[in-house]
Design a protein around this motif. Sequence first.
Motif, PDB file in Angstrom:
ATOM      1  N   ARG A  99      32.910  22.454  -4.263  1.00 27.80           N
ATOM      2  CA  ARG A  99      33.387  22.941  -5.497  1.00 27.80           C
ATOM      3  C   ARG A  99      33.936  21.640  -6.221  1.00 27.80           C
ATOM      4  NH1 ARG A  99      36.468  28.713  -6.046  1.00 27.80           N
ATOM      5  NH2 ARG A  99      34.969  29.176  -7.707  1.00 27.80           N
ATOM      6  N   GLY A 100      33.203  21.026  -6.787  1.00 24.12           N
ATOM      7  CA  GLY A 100      33.670  19.673  -7.499  1.00 24.12           C
ATOM      8  C   GLY A 100      33.369  18.648  -6.526  1.00 24.12           C
ATOM      9  N   ASP A 101      33.786  17.561  -6.653  1.00 22.07           N
ATOM     10  CA  ASP A 101      33.535  16.273  -5.805  1.00 22.07           C
ATOM     11  C   ASP A 101      34.479  16.449  -4.524  1.00 22.07           C
ATOM     12  OD1 ASP A 101      31.608  15.521  -7.085  1.00 22.07           O
ATOM     13  OD2 ASP A 101      32.746  13.934  -8.308  1.00 22.07           O
ATOM     14  N   CYS A 102      34.258  16.352  -3.315  1.00 20.39           N
ATOM     15  CA  CYS A 102      35.024  16.466  -2.117  1.00 20.39           C
ATOM     16  C   CYS A 102      34.896  15.231  -1.312  1.00 20.39           C
ATOM     17  CB  CYS A 102      34.258  17.802  -1.246  1.00 20.39           C
ATOM     18  SG  CYS A 102      34.798  19.302  -2.286  1.00 20.39           S
ATOM     19  N   GLU A 103      36.050  15.122  -0.633  1.00 24.31           N
ATOM     20  CA  GLU A 103      35.902  13.918   0.671  1.00 24.31           C
ATOM     21  C   GLU A 103      36.214  14.911   1.825  1.00 24.31           C
ATOM     22  OE1 GLU A 103      37.864  10.307   0.298  1.00 24.31           O
ATOM     23  OE2 GLU A 103      38.258  10.877  -1.701  1.00 24.31           O
ATOM     24  N   ILE A 104      35.368  14.816   2.992  1.00 23.73           N
ATOM     25  CA  ILE A 104      35.544  15.546   4.210  1.00 23.73           C
ATOM     26  C   ILE A 104      35.688  14.702   5.338  1.00 23.73           C
ATOM     27  CG2 ILE A 104      34.320  17.371   5.600  1.00 23.73           C
ATOM     28  CD1 ILE A 104      33.431  18.170   2.860  1.00 23.73           C
ATOM     29  N   ILE A 105      36.218  15.037   6.239  1.00 21.22           N
ATOM     30  CA  ILE A 105      36.239  14.532   7.778  1.00 21.22           C
ATOM     31  C   ILE A 105      35.634  15.389   8.716  1.00 21.22           C
ATOM     32  CG2 ILE A 105      37.700  13.659   9.619  1.00 21.22           C
ATOM     33  CD1 ILE A 105      39.811  12.803   7.739  1.00 21.22           C
ATOM     34  N   ARG A 106      34.519  14.697   9.233  1.00 15.48           N
ATOM     35  CA  ARG A 106      33.806  15.663  10.153  1.00 15.48           C
ATOM     36  C   ARG A 106      34.023  15.150  11.771  1.00 15.48           C
ATOM     37  NH1 ARG A 106      27.145  15.798  11.062  1.00 15.48           N
ATOM     38  NH2 ARG A 106      27.176  17.639  12.508  1.00 15.48           N
ATOM     39  N   ILE A 107      34.540  16.383  12.398  1.00 11.50           N
ATOM     40  CA  ILE A 107      34.987  16.223  13.879  1.00 11.50           C
ATOM     41  C   ILE A 107      33.835  16.736  14.619  1.00 11.50           C
ATOM     42  CG2 ILE A 107      36.772  16.489  15.456  1.00 11.50           C
ATOM     43  CD1 ILE A 107      38.717  16.607  13.128  1.00 11.50           C
ATOM     44  N   ARG A 108      33.249  16.026  15.298  1.00  9.07           N
ATOM     45  CA  ARG A 108      32.126  16.620  16.187  1.00  9.07           C
ATOM     46  C   ARG A 108      32.645  17.245  17.496  1.00  9.07           C
ATOM     47  NH1 ARG A 108      26.833  15.289  14.742  1.00  9.07           N
ATOM     48  NH2 ARG A 108      26.604  13.569  13.231  1.00  9.07           N
ATOM     49  N   ARG A 109      31.972  18.480  18.084  1.00  8.37           N
ATOM     50  CA  ARG A 109      32.803  18.793  19.154  1.00  8.37           C
ATOM     51  C   ARG A 109      32.531  17.923  20.342  1.00  8.37           C
ATOM     52  NH1 ARG A 109      28.597  22.299  20.536  1.00  8.37           N
ATOM     53  NH2 ARG A 109      29.148  23.735  18.837  1.00  8.37           N
ATOM     54  N   ASN A 110      31.643  17.005  20.504  1.00  8.79           N
ATOM     55  CA  ASN A 110      31.467  16.287  21.828  1.00  8.79           C
ATOM     56  C   ASN A 110      32.906  15.328  21.765  1.00  8.79           C
ATOM     57  OD1 ASN A 110      30.512  14.368  19.820  1.00  8.79           O
ATOM     58  ND2 ASN A 110      28.742  13.983  21.052  1.00  8.79           N
ATOM     59  N   LEU A 111      33.028  14.828  20.361  1.00 10.83           N
ATOM     60  CA  LEU A 111      34.424  13.829  20.355  1.00 10.83           C
ATOM     61  C   LEU A 111      35.646  14.683  20.640  1.00 10.83           C
ATOM     62  CD1 LEU A 111      35.966  11.490  19.304  1.00 10.83           C
ATOM     63  CD2 LEU A 111      35.775  12.377  16.910  1.00 10.83           C
ATOM     64  N   PHE A 112      35.807  16.076  20.250  1.00  8.96           N
ATOM     65  CA  PHE A 112      37.078  16.657  20.458  1.00  8.96           C
ATOM     66  C   PHE A 112      37.087  17.094  22.101  1.00  8.96           C
ATOM     67  CE2 PHE A 112      39.426  20.587  20.316  1.00  8.96           C
ATOM     68  CZ  PHE A 112      40.303  20.228  19.570  1.00  8.96           C
ATOM     69  N   ARG A 113      36.000  17.460  22.486  1.00  8.81           N
ATOM     70  CA  ARG A 113      36.026  17.743  24.069  1.00  8.81           C
ATOM     71  C   ARG A 113      36.543  16.384  24.893  1.00  8.81           C
ATOM     72  NH1 ARG A 113      31.145  21.855  25.438  1.00  8.81           N
ATOM     73  NH2 ARG A 113      32.222  23.787  24.322  1.00  8.81           N
ATOM     74  N   ARG A 114      35.936  15.453  24.479  1.00  7.25           N
ATOM     75  CA  ARG A 114      36.129  14.117  25.244  1.00  7.25           C
ATOM     76  C   ARG A 114      37.570  13.950  25.167  1.00  7.25           C
ATOM     77  NH1 ARG A 114      32.225  10.841  23.058  1.00  7.25           N
ATOM     78  NH2 ARG A 114      33.735   9.894  21.494  1.00  7.25           N
ATOM     79  N   MET A 115      38.291  13.798  23.784  1.00  6.95           N
ATOM     80  CA  MET A 115      39.599  13.869  23.898  1.00  6.95           C
ATOM     81  C   MET A 115      40.379  14.776  24.503  1.00  6.95           C
ATOM     82  SD  MET A 115      40.299  12.394  19.736  1.00  6.95           S
ATOM     83  CE  MET A 115      42.032  12.039  20.477  1.00  6.95           C
ATOM     84  N   LEU A 116      40.085  15.937  24.854  1.00  2.94           N
ATOM     85  CA  LEU A 116      40.761  16.653  25.483  1.00  2.94           C
ATOM     86  C   LEU A 116      40.874  16.519  27.133  1.00  2.94           C
ATOM     87  CD1 LEU A 116      40.086  20.332  23.936  1.00  2.94           C
ATOM     88  CD2 LEU A 116      41.993  18.622  23.460  1.00  2.94           C
ATOM     89  N   GLU A 117      39.567  16.134  27.427  1.00  4.31           N
ATOM     90  CA  GLU A 117      39.295  15.784  28.689  1.00  4.31           C
ATOM     91  C   GLU A 117      39.967  14.413  29.248  1.00  4.31           C
ATOM     92  OE1 GLU A 117      34.999  15.174  29.085  1.00  4.31           O
ATOM     93  OE2 GLU A 117      34.668  17.263  28.873  1.00  4.31           O
ATOM     94  N   GLU A 118      40.266  13.388  28.409  1.00  3.13           N
ATOM     95  CA  GLU A 118      40.880  12.309  28.419  1.00  3.13           C
ATOM     96  C   GLU A 118      42.522  12.551  28.378  1.00  3.13           C
ATOM     97  OE1 GLU A 118      39.717   8.757  26.029  1.00  3.13           O
ATOM     98  OE2 GLU A 118      37.395   9.297  26.448  1.00  3.13           O
ATOM     99  N   TYR A 119      43.000  13.561  27.552  1.00  2.63           N
ATOM    100  CA  TYR A 119      44.248  13.924  27.442  1.00  2.63           C
ATOM    101  C   TYR A 119      44.447  15.510  27.871  1.00  2.63           C
ATOM    102  CZ  TYR A 119      43.960   9.545  24.833  1.00  2.63           C
ATOM    103  OH  TYR A 119      43.775   8.280  24.371  1.00  2.63           O
ATOM    104  N   PRO A 120      44.586  15.643  29.036  1.00  2.00           N
ATOM    105  CA  PRO A 120      44.741  17.114  29.229  1.00  2.00           C
ATOM    106  C   PRO A 120      45.972  17.672  28.985  1.00  2.00           C
ATOM    107  CG  PRO A 120      44.858  15.561  31.353  1.00  2.00           C
ATOM    108  CD  PRO A 120      44.451  14.919  30.236  1.00  2.00           C
ATOM    109  N   ASP A 121      46.910  16.590  28.941  1.00  2.00           N
ATOM    110  CA  ASP A 121      48.417  17.493  28.316  1.00  2.00           C
ATOM    111  C   ASP A 121      48.334  17.767  26.912  1.00  2.00           C
ATOM    112  OD1 ASP A 121      47.918  14.594  27.683  1.00  2.00           O
ATOM    113  OD2 ASP A 121      49.996  14.643  26.690  1.00  2.00           O
ATOM    114  N   THR A 122      47.359  17.218  26.022  1.00  2.00           N
ATOM    115  CA  THR A 122      46.934  17.760  24.819  1.00  2.00           C
ATOM    116  C   THR A 122      46.163  19.205  25.008  1.00  2.00           C
ATOM    117  OG1 THR A 122      47.034  15.578  23.746  1.00  2.00           O
ATOM    118  CG2 THR A 122      46.057  17.265  22.608  1.00  2.00           C
ATOM    119  N   ALA A 123      45.504  19.263  25.646  1.00  2.00           N
ATOM    120  CA  ALA A 123      44.687  20.430  25.816  1.00  2.00           C
ATOM    121  C   ALA A 123      45.453  21.613  26.243  1.00  2.00           C
ATOM    122  CB  ALA A 123      43.466  20.115  26.931  1.00  2.00           C
TER     123      ALA A 123
END
Length: 153
Positions: A99-123
């Motif tokens: 709705r109107g012009d938008c800026e968006i950040i796309r976070i892919r599942r593989n990136l998110f999962r990789r971060m959780l694997e590398e930082y289990p305390d965050t997970a």
Amino acid sequence: MSLESDVSLLGRVPLLAEFGAERLRLLAFSAESLRLEDGQVLFEAGDTADSAYVIVSGEIALYSPFRANHLLEVCGSGRMIDERSLIVTGERLSRAVARGDCEIIRIRRNLFRRMLEEYPDTAARLRPHFAAKLVELSEALDPVRRRLDDLDD
């Protein structure tokens, strides 16, 4: 937007608030920035859900796949759309349109999962967030369960 403003925005998203500044910087650096024009479709119901989206600016309207042009909700800046797709494989449940012009950040599942694997305390710190979402979903489905139980009687 700058990397620092993206980090600041991502830090205000409830799911990502537990990441901390350095991990959010890594996430923002690795994520994709998208621009949509008014009326442009971000995704259709039934599309493979392999990423979540954080709205930087503008609005995204979500429409029901069951009733033509039935608006479910309008999401604005700082809102994450389809966070479940970061954890589980599935399909998009709605149609998303700018709705109107938008800026968006796309976070892919593989990136998110990789971060959780590398930082289990965050997970570990994210477990209560997802547990709360499951409780919320269960409570939202309870009236449906009662109606189905009534049909069996």
